[in-house]
Every structure is written in C-alpha cells, then in structure tokens.
Design a protein around this motif. Sequence first.
Motif, PDB file in Angstrom:
ATOM      1  N   UNK A 143      46.540  33.353  38.349  1.00 25.93           N
ATOM      2  CA  UNK A 143      45.245  33.719  39.354  1.00 25.93           C
ATOM      3  C   UNK A 143      44.194  34.235  38.169  1.00 25.93           C
ATOM      4  N   UNK A 144      42.816  34.289  39.046  1.00 37.09           N
ATOM      5  CA  UNK A 144      41.894  34.818  38.418  1.00 37.09           C
ATOM      6  C   UNK A 144      41.881  36.395  38.930  1.00 37.09           C
ATOM      7  N   UNK A 145      41.090  37.343  38.153  1.00 35.47           N
ATOM      8  CA  UNK A 145      41.088  38.616  38.546  1.00 35.47           C
ATOM      9  C   UNK A 145      40.066  38.711  39.893  1.00 35.47           C
ATOM     10  N   UNK A 146      40.513  38.453  41.188  1.00 41.25           N
ATOM     11  CA  UNK A 146      39.420  38.422  42.184  1.00 41.25           C
ATOM     12  C   UNK A 146      38.926  39.732  42.245  1.00 41.25           C
ATOM     13  N   UNK A 147      39.408  40.839  42.194  1.00 41.12           N
ATOM     14  CA  UNK A 147      38.987  42.194  42.650  1.00 41.12           C
ATOM     15  C   UNK A 147      37.691  42.341  41.502  1.00 41.12           C
ATOM     16  N   UNK A 148      38.137  42.251  40.359  1.00 37.88           N
ATOM     17  CA  UNK A 148      37.158  42.572  39.098  1.00 37.88           C
ATOM     18  C   UNK A 148      36.031  41.438  39.488  1.00 37.88           C
ATOM     19  N   UNK A 149      36.137  40.177  39.960  1.00 36.90           N
ATOM     20  CA  UNK A 149      35.117  39.416  40.240  1.00 36.90           C
ATOM     21  C   UNK A 149      34.075  39.803  41.264  1.00 36.90           C
ATOM     22  N   UNK A 150      34.507  40.394  42.153  1.00 42.83           N
ATOM     23  CA  UNK A 150      33.990  40.644  43.338  1.00 42.83           C
ATOM     24  C   UNK A 150      33.313  42.192  43.155  1.00 42.83           C
ATOM     25  N   UNK A 151      33.698  42.789  42.328  1.00 36.34           N
ATOM     26  CA  UNK A 151      33.131  43.931  41.804  1.00 36.34           C
ATOM     27  C   UNK A 151      31.883  43.693  40.996  1.00 36.34           C
ATOM     28  N   UNK A 178      43.420  35.546  48.079  1.00 38.47           N
ATOM     29  CA  UNK A 178      41.948  35.591  47.501  1.00 38.47           C
ATOM     30  C   UNK A 178      40.930  36.466  48.303  1.00 38.47           C
ATOM     31  N   UNK A 179      41.163  36.130  49.583  1.00 35.22           N
ATOM     32  CA  UNK A 179      40.163  37.040  50.632  1.00 35.22           C
ATOM     33  C   UNK A 179      40.536  38.475  50.707  1.00 35.22           C
ATOM     34  N   UNK A 180      41.933  38.771  50.574  1.00 36.57           N
ATOM     35  CA  UNK A 180      42.301  40.346  50.409  1.00 36.57           C
ATOM     36  C   UNK A 180      41.649  40.870  49.094  1.00 36.57           C
ATOM     37  N   UNK A 181      41.887  40.224  47.978  1.00 34.13           N
ATOM     38  CA  UNK A 181      41.596  40.793  46.693  1.00 34.13           C
ATOM     39  C   UNK A 181      39.804  40.791  46.637  1.00 34.13           C
ATOM     40  N   UNK A 182      39.129  39.701  47.068  1.00 34.24           N
ATOM     41  CA  UNK A 182      37.794  39.616  46.892  1.00 34.24           C
ATOM     42  C   UNK A 182      37.146  40.873  47.913  1.00 34.24           C
ATOM     43  N   UNK A 269      27.062  33.577  41.289  1.00 37.30           N
ATOM     44  CA  UNK A 269      28.303  33.319  41.500  1.00 37.30           C
ATOM     45  C   UNK A 269      29.284  33.840  40.691  1.00 37.30           C
ATOM     46  N   UNK A 270      30.578  33.911  40.933  1.00 36.47           N
ATOM     47  CA  UNK A 270      31.384  34.473  39.872  1.00 36.47           C
ATOM     48  C   UNK A 270      32.274  33.135  39.451  1.00 36.47           C
ATOM     49  N   UNK A 271      32.058  33.001  38.259  1.00 35.34           N
ATOM     50  CA  UNK A 271      32.836  31.714  37.554  1.00 35.34           C
ATOM     51  C   UNK A 271      34.489  31.808  37.407  1.00 35.34           C
ATOM     52  N   UNK A 296      55.147  36.557  33.607  1.00 29.68           N
ATOM     53  CA  UNK A 296      55.461  36.330  35.198  1.00 29.68           C
ATOM     54  C   UNK A 296      54.091  36.332  35.668  1.00 29.68           C
ATOM     55  N   UNK A 297      53.052  37.020  34.856  1.00 27.88           N
ATOM     56  CA  UNK A 297      51.557  37.116  35.395  1.00 27.88           C
ATOM     57  C   UNK A 297      50.757  36.525  34.577  1.00 27.88           C
ATOM     58  N   UNK A 298      49.989  35.297  34.739  1.00 27.42           N
ATOM     59  CA  UNK A 298      48.955  34.920  33.871  1.00 27.42           C
ATOM     60  C   UNK A 298      47.478  34.853  34.544  1.00 27.42           C
ATOM     61  N   UNK A 299      46.785  35.633  33.877  1.00 19.34           N
ATOM     62  CA  UNK A 299      45.463  35.859  34.240  1.00 19.34           C
ATOM     63  C   UNK A 299      44.363  35.088  33.717  1.00 19.34           C
ATOM     64  N   UNK A 300      43.493  34.638  34.507  1.00 19.80           N
ATOM     65  CA  UNK A 300      42.426  33.674  34.161  1.00 19.80           C
ATOM     66  C   UNK A 300      40.801  34.587  34.268  1.00 19.80           C
ATOM     67  N   UNK A 301      40.388  34.651  33.032  1.00 20.02           N
ATOM     68  CA  UNK A 301      39.073  35.269  32.927  1.00 20.02           C
ATOM     69  C   UNK A 301      37.990  35.047  34.056  1.00 20.02           C
ATOM     70  N   UNK A 302      37.139  35.805  34.506  1.00 24.92           N
ATOM     71  CA  UNK A 302      36.291  35.427  35.275  1.00 24.92           C
ATOM     72  C   UNK A 302      34.618  36.118  34.724  1.00 24.92           C
TER      73      UNK A 302
END
Length: 307
Positions: A143-151, A178-182, A269-271, A296-302
């Motif tokens: 997943x992307x770091x949705x929290x960071x992206x929304x911040x 995604x909705x929860x984290x954003x 927008x957040x890419x 176990x967790x693979x992050x994709x940059x935003x």
Amino acid sequence: MKKVLSFLVTLLLVVGLAGCSTGETPAKTATPATGGNTDPTKMVVGLSVSTLNNPFFVTLVDGAKAKAAELGVELIVVDAGDDSAKQVNDIEDLMSKNIQVLIVNPVDSSAVAPVVGDAIAKGIKTVSVDRGVEGQTVDVAIASDNVKGAELATEYLVELVGQGAEVAELTGIEGSSAAIDRGKGFHNVADAKLNVVASQTANFNRAEGLSVMENILQANPNILGVFAHNDEMALGAIEAVNGKDIVIIGFDATDDALAAIKAGTMAATVAQKPALMGETAVDAAVKLIKGETVDSVIGVDVELIKE
C-alpha cells in the motif's frame, strides 16, 4: 478323423481372426479431467479488485497483468464492482479454481476478512494491495502511505486557504482502509489548523462527489476548500462548485485529475503508483509460491502534485 476335423476348424478360426486384425495397438481409455490447477509447475494467482469503474484500479490491474505475463503466471482477475457481497462470492469462486495466491483489493476491509480467513485456512497465500484486510494477517500487505499523503495534501490546503478557513471533506467508502487512513491524515492536520464544517462520504464515486458537494455547499456557502479522499470525488466536486473560488485537492493522480490541475480547476492531488502496486503484488505472489522470503509490508512512495 475327429481330431483332424477339430484341427482344421481351429486353424480356420485363427486365420479368420488374423484377417480381421488392423495391426493397430488398442487405444487406451482416456482419464477424465479433474478440473482446477493440476499442473504442479503452473502458477495460478487470483486478483479480486474492488472496482474497474475507476481509472486508478484499471491501471493497477494493467500493471498486475503485465507482470504476470512477464513471469509466466496465470492471473485470474475478478471485479467486485464496489459490492462487498459480490467480492466475497468472487473470492470463493477463485478458491474453487485452485489458486495458489489470492491478491485482494477490498471494497470493505472488514467485510472481506472472513472469506480471506477461509483462504488462509485452506493454505492459500494472501496479498492485500492498496487497502488492508481488517482482522486478518495476510502474508504481504502492499500500500501507499495514505496517512502521509493526506497530511501532505492538507498542509497544502492550509497554505492555500489560510488557517481557520471553513473546509469540507469528501470521504471514501466507509470501512475501507484507504478511507480510514486518508481521513486520519487529513484530521491530523485539519483539526488543529482548519474549520472542518462538513465531512460526508461520496464512496469514491464522481457522480456522488457532485451531488454530495452540491448539498454541502447549500448548507455551508462560506467553504473555501475541499479535500477529497480520491480524485473521482474531487472531480465531481469541481462540477458542483461551478467555477467558484474554492480550492479542491484530490488523491490518486489519475489522468483526469492531472488534466484538471493543468487547467487550474484542481489545486493538487497525491500521486500514487498503481501500476507499480499491481506489479509488486504479482511479484510477491510468485515469490510466495516459490517459498522465497518476502517482506510482510511493502510501502509505495507518494508525492504531492500541484499546479
């Protein structure tokens, strides 16, 4: 005399049978097919996507298909159409096809948990992509770091509208990670720096983004900014504001959103990188099949894309 006659009759029978012979080896009886994946060398992966009525997820699936073709994987893709019940049925059907790995992009992170648990119990490896699965430990979460992206998005919104300004939030499908984290990332910043006068779901849908935003504007005519949990809702909000000086920021960096930023109707927008998510999910699936170690967790940059 009887012995001679008996010998002649036997001889005639043997000659007659030889004359009827084709000289071919009798055909073997075919073994009935058992169905499913019976080839131990074949890699079969199922991908349950929340919806293909969204450019972001179309791109994600395209990335997955490209990687599957590259690695020689049979990839079975099913579209839930943003329907949690259908997604459960889809995954049950995938399991009946003897998939070795289930890649799931949940409609609802909680609703999908029981059937994902069933897959795990059957020994099927599991990978979540873009959205997590509540209450289940999947083998790999991408997943992307949705929290960071929304911040990032909300900090930019503050910069454009000023502290204390009235703003609205268009939220995604309730229960989706995604909705929860954003939402979390937005409120981490907005609750201290902005006046959030409305927060309503438009279910990641452009048409709903239009109608919900129209209703919000009627009740709150002094709104100066909007943060939408995805670009589709943001694009709907653009139609609703109808040229008013309201700052709108989305999330996903779809082609339509980038065009809106270029046109000046969307501020930012957040890419994310949906194609890379799809590729990474299939690559992880292959490694799981082969028994290789996978994080176990693979992050994709935003990153924030702005005008």
